[in-house]
Design a protein around this motif. Sequence first.
Motif, short mmCIF file in Angstrom:
data_model
loop_
_atom_site.label_atom_id
_atom_site.label_comp_id
_atom_site.label_asym_id
_atom_site.label_seq_id
_atom_site.Cartn_x
_atom_site.Cartn_y
_atom_site.Cartn_z
N MET A 109 168.69 47.31 61.31
CA MET A 109 167.46 47.56 62.08
C MET A 109 166.91 48.94 61.77
O MET A 109 167.69 49.87 61.53
N ASP A 110 165.59 49.06 61.82
CA ASP A 110 164.99 50.38 61.65
C ASP A 110 164.87 51.04 63.02
O ASP A 110 164.37 50.42 63.96
N HIS A 111 165.35 52.24 63.12
CA HIS A 111 165.26 52.97 64.39
C HIS A 111 164.26 54.11 64.23
O HIS A 111 164.50 55.03 63.46
N CYS A 112 163.16 54.00 64.96
CA CYS A 112 162.11 55.02 64.85
C CYS A 112 162.00 55.77 66.17
O CYS A 112 162.41 55.26 67.22
N LEU A 113 161.42 56.95 66.11
CA LEU A 113 161.16 57.68 67.35
C LEU A 113 160.09 56.94 68.14
O LEU A 113 159.32 56.15 67.57
N ALA A 114 160.05 57.19 69.42
CA ALA A 114 159.09 56.49 70.27
C ALA A 114 157.65 56.76 69.83
O ALA A 114 157.37 57.77 69.18
N GLU A 115 156.79 55.83 70.18
CA GLU A 115 155.38 55.90 69.75
C GLU A 115 154.70 57.22 70.13
O GLU A 115 153.76 57.64 69.48
N GLY A 116 155.17 57.84 71.19
CA GLY A 116 154.56 59.09 71.65
C GLY A 116 154.66 60.21 70.63
O GLY A 116 153.92 61.19 70.66
N LYS A 117 155.61 60.07 69.71
CA LYS A 117 155.77 61.10 68.67
C LYS A 117 154.84 60.78 67.52
O LYS A 117 154.81 59.64 67.06
#
Length: 345
Positions: A297-305
């Motif tokens: 799975m790709d783990h990205c920072l939350a959309e707020g960043k």
Amino acid sequence: MKGGIKTSLGPKYLRLPQHPPATATATTHALPEKQLERAKASRCPKLSRYKLMAATFVVTVTVVILGFACLRSRQSTLATCLQTNSLDRDVWQQDSQGGNGSPSHLRYSHTKRHLPHCLIIGARKAGTRALLYFLNLHSQIQTAGREIHFFDMNYEQGLEWYRKQMPFSFKDVPERVYRMNSSVKLLLIIRDPIDRTVKRHKPIIPFEKLALDQETFEINKSYTAIKRSIYVRHLQRWLQFFPLSQIHIVDGDHLVTKPWEEIAKVEEFLGLEHQITQDKFTLNKTRGFYCFRAHDMDHCLAEGKGRQHPDIDPYILKKLIAFFEPFNEKFFDRIGRRFEWRHWQ
Ligand SMILES: Nc1ncnc2c1ncn2[C@@H]1O[C@H](COP(=O)(O)OS(=O)(=O)O)[C@@H](OP(=O)(O)O)[C@H]1O
């Protein structure tokens, strides 16, 4: 690294009862037999050979078990890195389930709760969260699962409380950190000061209005977003307590484009083996940021960043460039390194 079992416990456990001095033994002869036996029993219970062997066995087994537990805890967490300045508590709780594959509350089950060996001391909006997020990939680094706000809001609760909770930035934060651990390693992440300062605001408060003093039409030095981009001041406060060698400067712009290179420098600074390699990152083309790949799975920072950075009035931009320039130069002098920020090229 802290957290080992203190070896001074060993001799304490193994100390054998002292033999009574020869003179005392001599006086006991003069006592009646029953009294003599009672006196012997109360003064120094003599251990039989078997009891002594059993006690030695128990102590040895305990020392071996404790030593093994200590070794495991040292192997699994060689650095505890925390962030002193961030927001988005909920986001982090959600993010922290990614990391090196172990939710932070599980990692604590077989390790001790340590005070941090390393702190990210800013600058806000420079990529602190991404830095923490990626460092969490390292098997020897444990990051806090949530934000504790110890140095700003919960300081009165004491270090023991902090240790149990497992970290914002005000005037006396450096001193407090120093008192906690004077050898803590510090990560200061910075980026182009203007990119850090300019962000999208509600239309009622345009950036231009906040950035300019409405009386003098000069740069508003008391606007927090501007103050925080004067990196040299921030650094000086930390340098009152810590030598520069204890502070590693992370290039926040480079962390966006090649995070593995910045993270490798942090690994080196912390004295850790190089684990967080390029192949662990995937570029999210929609957002334009790197994420990391774990468990398919790709783990990205939350959309707020990754905020929108609006174009600003060229007149104000020019003023900002001139305003920050001398501070930037002082900062470069102080750290003995230059940054090629886009607004000064
Ligand atoms: N991989 C990745 N994903 C998303 N965002 C990334 C990443 N790497 C760095 N950044 C940059 O992090 C900036 C936010 O910085 P902080 O986390 O320090 O902000 S905060 O102070 O905690 O609010 C954020 O700044 P803005 O773009 O201004 O929002 C990002 O540019």
